[in-house]
Scaffold this active site. Structure first.
Site, mmCIF file in Angstrom:
data_model
loop_
_atom_site.group_PDB
_atom_site.id
_atom_site.type_symbol
_atom_site.label_atom_id
_atom_site.label_comp_id
_atom_site.label_asym_id
_atom_site.label_seq_id
_atom_site.Cartn_x
_atom_site.Cartn_y
_atom_site.Cartn_z
ATOM 1 N N CYS A 172 83.781 -117.307 -47.204
ATOM 2 C CA CYS A 172 83.921 -116.111 -48.051
ATOM 3 C C CYS A 172 85.376 -115.754 -48.265
ATOM 4 O O CYS A 172 85.820 -115.575 -49.388
ATOM 5 C CB CYS A 172 83.195 -114.919 -47.427
ATOM 6 S SG CYS A 172 81.406 -115.074 -47.484
ATOM 7 N N HIS A 173 86.137 -115.607 -47.164
ATOM 8 C CA HIS A 173 87.536 -115.227 -47.318
ATOM 9 C C HIS A 173 88.451 -116.113 -46.502
ATOM 10 O O HIS A 173 89.576 -115.731 -46.191
ATOM 11 C CB HIS A 173 87.730 -113.757 -46.944
ATOM 12 C CG HIS A 173 86.836 -112.847 -47.719
ATOM 13 N ND1 HIS A 173 85.599 -112.452 -47.249
ATOM 14 C CD2 HIS A 173 86.961 -112.287 -48.935
ATOM 15 C CE1 HIS A 173 85.027 -111.698 -48.144
ATOM 16 N NE2 HIS A 173 85.820 -111.573 -49.189
ATOM 17 N N GLY A 174 87.942 -117.287 -46.113
ATOM 18 C CA GLY A 174 88.810 -118.272 -45.475
ATOM 19 C C GLY A 174 89.234 -117.956 -44.055
ATOM 20 O O GLY A 174 90.406 -118.087 -43.713
ATOM 21 N N PRO A 177 91.506 -113.691 -42.515
ATOM 22 C CA PRO A 177 91.480 -112.231 -42.398
ATOM 23 C C PRO A 177 90.655 -111.664 -41.237
ATOM 24 O O PRO A 177 90.811 -110.496 -40.914
ATOM 25 C CB PRO A 177 90.860 -111.791 -43.735
ATOM 26 C CG PRO A 177 90.030 -112.950 -44.163
ATOM 27 C CD PRO A 177 90.700 -114.197 -43.637
#
Lengths: 438, 306, 189
Positions: free
Chosen positions: C153-155, C168
Site C-alpha cells: 500500500c505505502h511501501g 511509513p
C-alpha cells in the site's frame, strides 16, 4: 410571525451577533421556542403533549438508528438478530425496550394530543392546516409503526403484515395486483421485510420534516387555548421561555417516569407473547391482534360483516380508512364559531361520548372476533361515524353556545374569582382540564 | 357542501353498520371442554424475581435454583428441545465458573457443526463456551419426523412466548393428570396426553417429570413440583437473561427521574410565581412583564442554564 | 402548591433573597437535566463496542504440525490475519543478529518469540501504518528489501522478524498474546 409585542431576539454576545447576522438560527430558535414566542397564558397541561410527541419522535429516531446498527433485515436472521441485540449487544436490551415501548408511548401522547385538539377546537380556523398536517403525521406514524412491528419477524409480525397488506386485496379488479406489488411476492417474505425496513428507516425523517411544517403553521396564529378565544393583546400571553420551557420540562419528567416504569419493570406488557415465536408461514397464531394503538381502527374494520352492494370486506377497508380521513374535513364539518367545548354545552356531551366510544372500539379491537364484541363494535362504529358526519354538522349549527369571555386575560381573572360567583361563565371546563394557573 | 356530502356518507356507513348489527348471529356451539381448562399459577412461595409485595421491582434470580433448573433441562428437556439463542458462556451468568462452563460445553452430548480443515467436509466437533447450545434436530421436518409429527419447540424464549410464561411452564410441567371422569368421550385424543394447562387440553409431550427423577447437587428434594419450578425459573432466565441488570438500572433511573421531576416542578412553580401574583392586579396587567423590574430577570437567568 | 406560591409572593424587600433561591433551583434543575442527558448517551455509545458474542470468540487454537520449515500460514483471528511462520535455523540466527539499537522500533527477536519455540514467529499480519496486509507470508510473494514482509500500500518493508526497517509504518508488526499448548499446538488470544 408571532405577535407584535413579542420580544425580538437580541444577541447577548458578540459571537452570537456575528453568528446571527450570517445564519439566523439562534433567532429562529428564540422565535419558536424561546422568549420570542408568545403563548396564551391560560393553556393547561394538555398543551404539554405537543412537546412530548416531539420528544417521543426523537427517542424513536435515536434508538432506531442504533438498533439498525445491529439488526439484520433478512428472513433467515432477522429474529435471531433481535435476540442478538437483547443478549449480546451492550445495552441492547435497553435500546430495544426503549424503542418498543417508546412507540406505544408516542401513540399515547399523540392520542391525547388529538383529543385535546378535538376538545378545544384546535382544528378550527385559523389552524386548519395545523390540524391537517397533524393528521398527515398520524398517518405516517401508523405506517411507520406497522412496518416496524414486522421487523422482529415474530409470528405477530408476519401475520400482522399478511393481514394488513391483504386489506388491499379488497379493492376491486386491481386488488391482488396491488398486494403482490406491495409484498414483492405472493406472500410476506424476504422482499417484504427488506422494503419495510427501508421505509421504516425513512418515514421517521419524513415525520420530522412534516413536524417542522406543522410547527411553522402553528406559529402563524399562535397556540390555541382552553377558552378558544383568540389572543387579543399583550395581557393574554406570556413568552414561551421561561414559562413553558419550565412547564414542559416538568411534564417531560412525568412522561419519562411513566415510560421508565414500562421499560424497566414491565417491558413486554404492551407487546404480545406470540411475537417471541419466530415467524412461521405455515401456522397462524390462534388469536391475532395488531398492536394496541391500532385497536379502534381494527374494530371498525371488523365491524362490517354484511355484504351490501359491496362485499363486507371492502366496506371494512373503506370504513377504516374513512374513519381517519374524515378528520381532514373536521374544520368544515363543524360550523360552530365557538372553538372550546367549555362553551358548547351540547357538543361537549357528544364529544365525551365519542371519547368513551373510541375506548370501547379499542377494547373490542383487542378482543377476539366473537360475540358480544362484534355487536358492541358495530354499535360503537355507528356512533363513531354518526358523531363526525351527522351529529357534529347538525349540532354545531343548532346549539347555543355559552357567552364567551372577551379575552383570555378576562377569562383567567374571572376563573379565579368565580368560585361561588353567580353564573355567567360556567366553570365546568376546569374539572375536565385542570389549569396550571390555578 | 362538505357537510352535505359528510352527512350522506355518514348515513351510508351508519346504514350498513345497522344492517350488520341487526343481522342474526349464528349459534356458536358451546365447547364442552371449556370448564376443564385451568389457569396457570405460580409455585408455592412464588418466584425469586417477584420481590417484596410481588411487585417485580426488586427480586433477582436465585442461582441455586437456576442451576437446578439447568440440571433438569440437561437431563430431561434437552433430549428433544433446543435452546438455540443461548450460548454455553451465558451459563457463567447463573453462577458456573469459566472452567465449569468449558467442561459443560465439551461434554454436551451434541456437537457443533464444523468444517474438516483438511478435506473441507462438514463435520462436528465438541462445543466450546462461545458456541450456542447445539440444535437437537437440524430442521423442523426432522423434528416432526422424530416426534410423531409434533415438533418440540425451542425453549430459549418460551417464558416470554407464552402468556404468563414462568407460571405456565411450571403449571404445565407439573399439571399432567388423569382424564377427568366426566370429560366428554368424543373429545378424548388417544395419541395425546391430557393436561388442563395446555391450550387445547391435549398435548403431544408425554409427562416428563416424576418424583426423584434427577438428583440435585445441593441436596434439594427433587419432587415433580420442585423440578417444574426450577426448570421454569431456568427458562425464565434463558428468555430474559438481562432482567437483573434491567431492574437495577431501572431503580437508578427512577430515583434520578423522581429527583429531577421534583426539582423541575419547583422550578416551574417559581418561574410562574410572578404571573400568578400579577393576576390579583386586575385586567390589563401583563403577568410576568409587570414584575420584571423587581425580580431582576430571574427567568432570564434560567435562559443560560436551560 | 398555594403555600409554596405564597412564600414567593413576598414584598419587594425580600426580592434579593428570592432571586438567589430561584437561581439555585434553576441551576440545580439544569444541572440535573444535563447529568441525565449525559448518562443517557452512554448506552447509545457503548452499543458500538464489541458485543458479548464477539468478545467470546477471542481465541483460536492452531495445529502447527503441517507447517514445514521455511513455510508460513495465515489464520483468521478476531477477523484479522495472523502470520505463523516456521523459520529455518539460519533465519532465526540472522534475525537474532540484527543490530537492535538501529531499528525504528527497537525490539530483539527473542522479545518477539517465545523461549523454546524460537522457530515459530507468530504475528498479526496487519501493517502498522494504515492496516493493509503485508505480503511475504505465502510462498512466492515479494518479501521486500529486508527479506521479510512488504506492504504494497505505502511501501513499508519489514525484516524477517517482522520489524519495520523502511517506509511509513511506525512500529513492528504486532505480536498477539498466544500460548503453546504443546510443541505442535498453539492458542492465540
Amino acid at each position: 410571525m408571532s405577535f407584535t409585542w413579542a420580544k425580538p431576539y437580541e444577541p447577548k454576545t458578540g459571537v452570537g451577533k456575528w453568528f446571527d447576522e450570517r445564519l439566523p438560527v439562534p433567532r429562529l430558535v428564540w422565535n419558536s421556542l424561546g422568549g420570542g414566542y408568545e403563548v396564551p397564558k391560560n393553556i393547561n397541561y394538555f398543551w404539554n403533549f405537543g412537546v412530548l410527541a416531539g420528544v417521543a419522535l426523537v427517542i424513536q429516531i435515536a434508538t432506531g438508528i442504533v438498533l439498525a446498527m445491529h439488526y439484520a433485515a433478512h428472513t433467515d436472521v432477522a429474529f435471531a438478530s433481535v435476540e442478538h441485540i437483547m443478549r449480546d449487544v451492550n445495552w441492547g436490551w435497553l435500546l430495544r425496550y426503549m424503542h418498543a415501548n417508546g412507540a406505544s408511548f408516542f401513540f399515547i401522547v399523540v392520542y391525547i394530543h388529538i383529543a385535546r385538539g378535538l376538545w378545544y377546537g384546535s382544528y378550527k380556523a385559523p389552524r386548519e392546516l395545523v390540524w391537517m398536517l397533524g393528521l398527515v403525521i398520524f398517518l405516517l406514524m401508523m405506517a411507520t409503526a406497522f412496518m416496524g412491528y414486522v421487523l422482529p419477524w415474530g409470528q405477530m409480525s408476519f401475520w400482522g403484515a399478511t393481514v394488513i397488506t391483504n386489506l388491499f386485496s379488497a379493492i376491486p379488479v386491481v386488488g391482488d395486483t396491488i398486494v403482490t406489488f406491495l409484498l414483492g411476492g405472493f406472500a410476506v417474505d424476504n422482499a417484504t421485510l427488506n422494503r419495510f425496513f427501508s421505509l421504516h428507516f425513512l418515514l421517521p425523517f419524513v415525520i420530522a420534516g412534516v413536524t417542522i411544517l406543522k410547527i411553522w403553521s402553528l406559529h402563524i396564529p399562535g397556540s390555541n387555548n382552553p377558552t378558544g378565544v383568540e389572543v387579543k393583546g399583550p395581557a393574554d400571553t406570556i413568552p414561551f421561555h421561561p414559562y413553558f420551557t419550565a412547564k414542559d420540562t416538568f411534564g417531560l419528567g412525568v412522561f419519562l417516569i411513566i415510560l421508565a416504569i414500562f421499560i424497566f419493570f414491565m417491558p413486554n406488557a404492551l407487546g404480545h407473547p406470540d411475537n417471541y415465536i419466530e415467524a412461521n408461514a405455515l401456522s397462524t397464531p390462534a388469536h391475532i391482534v395488531p398492536e394496541w394503538y391500532f385497536w379502534p381502527f381494527y374494530a371498525i374494520l371488523r365491524a362490517f360483516t354484511v355484504d351490501f352492494i359491496l362485499p363486507a370486506k371492502l366496506w371494512g377497508v373503506i370504513a377504516m380508512f374513512a374513519s381517519i380521513l374524515l378528520m381532514f374535513f373536521l374544520p368544515w364539518l363543524d360550523r360552530s364559531p365557538v372553538k372550546s367545548m367549555k362553551y358548547r354545552p351540547t357538543m361537549k356531551l357528544w364529544t365525551l361520548v365519542l371519547l368513551v366510544d373510541v375506548l370501547v372500539l379499542a377494547w373490542c379491537g383487542g378482543a377476539p372476533a366473537e360475540e358480544p364484541y362484534v355487536r358492541i363494535s358495530q354499535i360503537a362504529s355507528i356512533y363513531y361515524f354518526a358523531h363526525f358526519l351527522i351529529i357534529l354538522p347538525i349540532v354545531s349549527k343548532s346549539e347555543t353556545p355559552l357567552p364567551l369571555p372577551n379575552s383570555i386575560a378576562e377569562a383567567v381573572l374571572k376563573g379565579k374569582e368565580s368560585t361561588g360567583a353567580p353564573a355567567g361563565i360556567k366553570d365546568t371546563g376546569t374539572a375536565a382540564a385542570p389549569q396550571p394557573a390555578e | 357542501m362538505v357537510r352535505i356530502v359528510g352527512i350522506l356518507a355518514g348515513a351510508v356507513f351508519v346504514f350498513v353498520l345497522v344492517l350488520a348489527a341487526l343481522a342474526p348471529r349464528e349459534d356458536v356451539p358451546v365447547d364442552p371442554t371449556e370448564e376443564f381448562h385451568a389457569h396457570a399459577h405460580a409455585p408455592e412461595g412464588g418466584w425469586s424475581w417477584d420481590g417484596p409485595l410481588g411487585l417485580g421491582v426488586f427480586g433477582g434470580y436465585d442461582n441455586q435454583q437456576l442451576q437446578r433448573g439447568f440440571k433438569v433441562f440437561r437431563e430431561v428437556c434437552s433430549a428433544c428441545h433446543s435452546l438455540r439463542y443461548v450460548s454455553f458462556r451465558n451459563l457463567e451468568g447463573i453462577g458456573f465458573s469459566e472452567a465449569e462452563v468449558k467442561v459443560i460445553a465439551e461434554e454436551w452430548p451434541l456437537e457443533v457443526a464444523a468444517t474438516n480443515p483438511d478435506t473441507g467436509e462438514a463435520t462436528t466437533e465438541p462445543a466450546i463456551p462461545a458456541d450456542r447450545f447445539p440444535l437437537v434436530y437440524p430442521n423442523e421436518i426432522a423434528a416432526r419426523a422424530a416426534n410423531n409429527n409434533a415438533a418440540p419447540p425451542d425453549l430459549s424464549l418460551m417464558a416470554k412466548a407464552r402468556a404468563d410464561g414462568a407460571n405456565y411452564i411450571y403449571s404445565l410441567m407439573s399439571g399432567y393428570q388423569p382424564v377427568p371422569a366426566d370429560f366428554p368421550e368424543d373429545r378424548v385424543q388417544e395419541s395425546l396426553h391430557y393436561n388442563p394447562y395446555f391450550h387445547s387440553l391435549w398435548i403431544a409431550m408425554p409427562p416428563q417429570l416424576s418424583d426423584g427423577l434427577v438428583t440435585y447437587d445441593d441436596g434439594t428434594e427433587a419432587t415433580t413440583e420442585q423440578m417444574a419450578a426450577d426448570v421454569a425459573a431456568f427458562l425464565h432466565w434463558t428468555a430474559e437473561p438481562k432482567m437483573v441488570e434491567r431492574k437495577t438500572a431501572g431503580i437508578g433511573v427512577l430515583i434520578f427521574l423522581l429527583l429531577f421531576t421534583s426539582l423541575s416542578y419547583v422550578a416551574y412553580k417559581r418561574v410562574w410565581a410572578d404571573v400568578k401574583a400579577s393576576k390579583v392586579g386586575g385586567p390589563g396587567t401583563r403577568g410576568g412583564r409587570a414584575d420584571k423590574g423587581i425580580h431582576a430577570d430571574a427567568p432570564g437567568e434560567g435562559d443560560h442554564e436551560a | 402548591m398555594a403555600t409554596a406560591d405564597n412564600a414567593m409572593d413576598r414584598p419587594a424587600t425580600h426580592a434579593e433573597d428570592g432571586v438567589r433561591r430561584r437561581d439555585f433551583i434553576y441551576i440545580a434543575t439544569a444541572a440535573f437535566g444535563g447529568i441525565g442527558a449525559a448518562a443517557a448517551i452512554w448506552p447509545f455509545l457503548d452499543q458500538m463496542n464489541p458485543s458479548a458474542d464477539v468478545l467470546a470468540l477471542a481465541s483460536v487454537e492452531v495445529d502447527l504440525a503441517p507447517i514445514a520449515e521455511g513455510q508460513g500460514i495465515k489464520v483468521n483471528w478476531r477477523g484479522k490475519p495472523v502470520f505463523i511462520r516456521h523459520m529455518r535455523a539460519a533465519e532465526v540466527q540472522e534475525a537474532q543478529q540484527a543490530d537492535v539499537s538501529s531499528l525504528r522500533d527497537p525490539q530483539s527477536f527473542d522479545d518477539r518469540t517465545q523461549e523454546g519455540h524460537r522457530q515459530w514467529l507468530i504475528q498479526i499480519g496487519v501493517c502498522t501504518h494504515l492496516g493493509c496486509i503485508p505480503m511475504g507470508i505465502a510462498d512466492g510473494e515479494p518479501r521486500g528489501d529486508y527479506n521479510g514482509y512488504f506492504c504494497p500500500c505505502h511501501g513499508s518493508h519489514y525484516d524477517n522478524a517482522g520489524r519495520i526497517r523502511k517506509g511509513p509504518a511506525p512500529t513492528n508488526l504486532e505480536i498477539p498474546a498466544y500460548e503453546f499448548l504443546s510443541d505442535t499446538s498453539v492458542r492465540i488470544g
